[in-house]
Design a protein around this motif. Structure first.
Motif, short mmCIF file in Angstrom:
data_model
loop_
_atom_site.label_atom_id
_atom_site.label_comp_id
_atom_site.label_asym_id
_atom_site.label_seq_id
_atom_site.Cartn_x
_atom_site.Cartn_y
_atom_site.Cartn_z
N TRP A 1 0.83 -1.20 0.00
CA TRP A 1 0.00 0.00 0.00
C TRP A 1 0.87 1.26 0.00
CZ3 TRP A 1 -4.03 -1.84 4.20
CH2 TRP A 1 -4.98 -2.65 3.57
N PRO A 2 0.38 2.34 -0.60
CA PRO A 2 1.21 3.54 -0.82
C PRO A 2 1.24 4.49 0.37
CG PRO A 2 -0.93 3.89 -1.82
CD PRO A 2 -0.95 2.48 -1.24
N CYS A 3 1.39 3.96 1.59
CA CYS A 3 1.44 4.82 2.76
C CYS A 3 2.22 4.11 3.86
CB CYS A 3 0.03 5.20 3.25
SG CYS A 3 -1.03 3.78 3.53
N ASP A 4 2.59 4.86 4.88
CA ASP A 4 3.34 4.29 5.99
C ASP A 4 2.51 3.23 6.71
OD1 ASP A 4 5.64 5.99 5.70
OD2 ASP A 4 4.44 7.62 6.55
N HIS A 5 3.19 2.22 7.23
CA HIS A 5 2.51 1.10 7.88
C HIS A 5 3.28 0.71 9.13
CE1 HIS A 5 0.94 -3.33 7.55
NE2 HIS A 5 0.30 -2.64 8.46
N VAL A 6 2.59 0.72 10.26
CA VAL A 6 3.17 0.30 11.53
C VAL A 6 2.46 -0.97 11.95
CG1 VAL A 6 3.58 0.92 13.95
CG2 VAL A 6 3.68 2.68 12.17
N THR A 7 3.21 -2.05 12.12
CA THR A 7 2.56 -3.34 12.33
C THR A 7 3.39 -4.22 13.25
OG1 THR A 7 1.54 -5.23 11.19
CG2 THR A 7 3.64 -4.42 10.32
N MET A 8 2.86 -5.42 13.54
CA MET A 8 3.51 -6.36 14.43
C MET A 8 4.03 -7.57 13.64
SD MET A 8 0.07 -7.98 16.23
CE MET A 8 -0.54 -6.36 16.69
N GLN B 1 8.20 11.72 0.83
CA GLN B 1 9.16 10.63 0.89
C GLN B 1 8.46 9.28 0.72
OE1 GLN B 1 12.54 11.19 1.08
NE2 GLN B 1 11.83 13.31 0.76
N PRO B 2 9.19 8.25 0.28
CA PRO B 2 8.58 6.93 0.08
C PRO B 2 8.00 6.39 1.39
CG PRO B 2 10.76 7.02 -0.91
CD PRO B 2 10.61 8.27 -0.12
N PRO B 3 6.95 5.60 1.30
CA PRO B 3 6.33 5.05 2.52
C PRO B 3 7.28 4.09 3.23
CG PRO B 3 5.37 4.04 0.57
CD PRO B 3 6.22 5.17 0.08
N GLN B 4 7.14 4.03 4.56
CA GLN B 4 7.97 3.18 5.38
C GLN B 4 7.11 2.16 6.12
OE1 GLN B 4 11.39 3.56 5.43
NE2 GLN B 4 11.06 5.14 3.86
N THR B 5 7.68 0.99 6.41
CA THR B 5 7.02 -0.02 7.24
C THR B 5 7.84 -0.21 8.50
OG1 THR B 5 6.06 -1.20 5.36
CG2 THR B 5 6.27 -2.42 7.41
N GLU B 6 7.18 -0.08 9.65
CA GLU B 6 7.82 -0.25 10.95
C GLU B 6 7.25 -1.50 11.61
OE1 GLU B 6 10.14 1.74 12.00
OE2 GLU B 6 9.89 3.69 11.02
N LEU B 7 8.13 -2.34 12.16
CA LEU B 7 7.72 -3.61 12.76
C LEU B 7 8.06 -3.61 14.25
CD1 LEU B 7 8.94 -6.08 10.01
CD2 LEU B 7 6.58 -5.83 10.76
N ALA B 8 7.08 -3.99 15.07
CA ALA B 8 7.29 -4.05 16.51
C ALA B 8 7.94 -5.36 16.91
CB ALA B 8 5.95 -3.90 17.24
N ASP B 9 8.69 -5.33 18.00
CA ASP B 9 9.20 -6.55 18.60
C ASP B 9 8.16 -7.12 19.56
OD1 ASP B 9 11.67 -6.53 17.28
OD2 ASP B 9 12.51 -5.12 18.75
#
Length: 337
Positions: free
Chosen positions: A151-158, A317-325
């Motif tokens: 998807w063309p947006c930032d994503h914060v996930t587990m 800026q390009p979208p980023q994906t952040e992953l939780a521990d």
């Protein structure tokens, strides 16, 4: 040419999100980091373009948060964490409830109500890859949750798959071999149920434990009643099992109640593990062993990412994906041997 937020970040050797946090006076920035950013701002003569910011977003100091349903403890607690983090930055949060319905999620993205906010944190359940274009919006948008599409947006996930594998391996390490799962969802492509089932199967395969479909019980919704119904179904199948992995804490708690009513001792006869680390998991009898997927980090990172997008200047800026521990929280329902 006037310095930009990106220029400050490069000179200070930090991310643009960190610069945004300093500019917005976010309190949880280390003093040394704040000092580096402030030195870079002074050296470059950087000044936030307040006029451009106002034209772009309105800067109402209000953001929107959209979740599927607040009567699920996970989303209620997650919303509370986002609100608490937003208040630290002087922001107000407007909470929307979509019911996990695709049409309602799409309608929200087109809603004129969003013009009264600075950006949106959206936890989608109904939307799929075919809806990617609908997420290419003009306002700051961050996705929060398990849907893993391009998807063309930032994503914060587990880390759903890895965490589910770890939960299953935790049970295997305690000597359990007939591990039932509750929460499989027929037809799901890339939601949390599919990802957690994948992690469960990976753990079984890694330990040479055969996969048994009779130990997998579906649950369309993930409420306590669904966990209870699933456990009744599992008991009716009359298949042996010595552990249960509930794909969320709520179902695990419902299942554990039915086990106890059926005379099955937890954990002596059946170990039970959940997923989410809800507040109530620590107070059930027995207390529930569970996976903490990093909810506080998810809430705070989603907010920080949105604030960075709100403060962003120049080309997007390009979208980023952040992953939780994640961590396994050991309690009474499934102690380590």
């Amino acid at each position: 040419m006037a310095a930009t937020l990106r220029d400050v970040a490069k000179l200070a050797g930090v991310s643009f999100k960190t610069v945004s946090n300093v500019i917005n006076d976010y309190p949880h920035v280390r003093a040394a980091t704040r000092e580096k950013v402030e030195r870079a701002i002074a050296e470059l003569g950087y000044k936030p373009n307040l006029n451009a910011r106002s034209l772009r977003s309105g800067r109402t100091d209000t953001i929107a948060l959209a979740v599927p349903e607040l009567n699920l403890s996970y989303f209620a607690e997650l919303a509370g964490m986002v609100i608490a983090a937003a208040e630290e930055s002087g922001l107000t949060v407007v909470v929307e409830q979509t019911g996990g319905d695709r049409d309602r999620e799409l309608a929200l993205l087109r809603s004129p109500r969003l013009s009264m906010t600075d950006g949106l944190i959206l936890s989608p359940l109904g939307m799929g890859q075919e809806d990617a274009d609908a997420l290419d919006v003009l306002f700051p948008l961050v996705l929060l949750g398990e849907r893993t599409f391009d998807w063309p947006c930032d994503h914060v996930t587990m880390r759903n798959t890895e965490a589910a594998r770890a939960a299953t391996e935790y049970l295997l390490a305690s000597g359990r071999r007939r591990i039932a799962v509750i929460g499989e969802y027929e037809g799901e492509v890339m939601g949390s149920a599919r990802l957690r089932l994948r992690g469960y199967r990976e753990a079984l395969a890694a330990h040479d434990v055969p996969y048994d479909a009779s130990l997998v019980v579906r649950a369309t919704l993930w409420h306590r009643a669904d966990g209870a119904r699933a456990m009744h179904e599992l008991l009716d199948r009359d298949v042996p099992f010595d552990a249960v992995f509930g794909f969320n804490d709520t179902m695990a708690l419902g299942a554990m109640r039915v086990l106890q009513e059926a005379g099955r001792r937890v954990p002596e006869d059946v170990a039970v593990i959940g997923f989410d680390d809800l507040d109530e998991a620590a107070y059930s009898i027995p207390s529930l062993t569970t996976v903490d997927p990093g909810r506080e980090w998810l809430a705070r990172t989603a907010l920080e990412t949105l604030l960075a997008r709100i403060a962003e200047e120049g080309p997007k800026q390009p979208p980023q994906t952040e992953l939780a521990d994640f961590t396994i929280v050991e309690r009474e329902s499934a102690p380590r041997n």
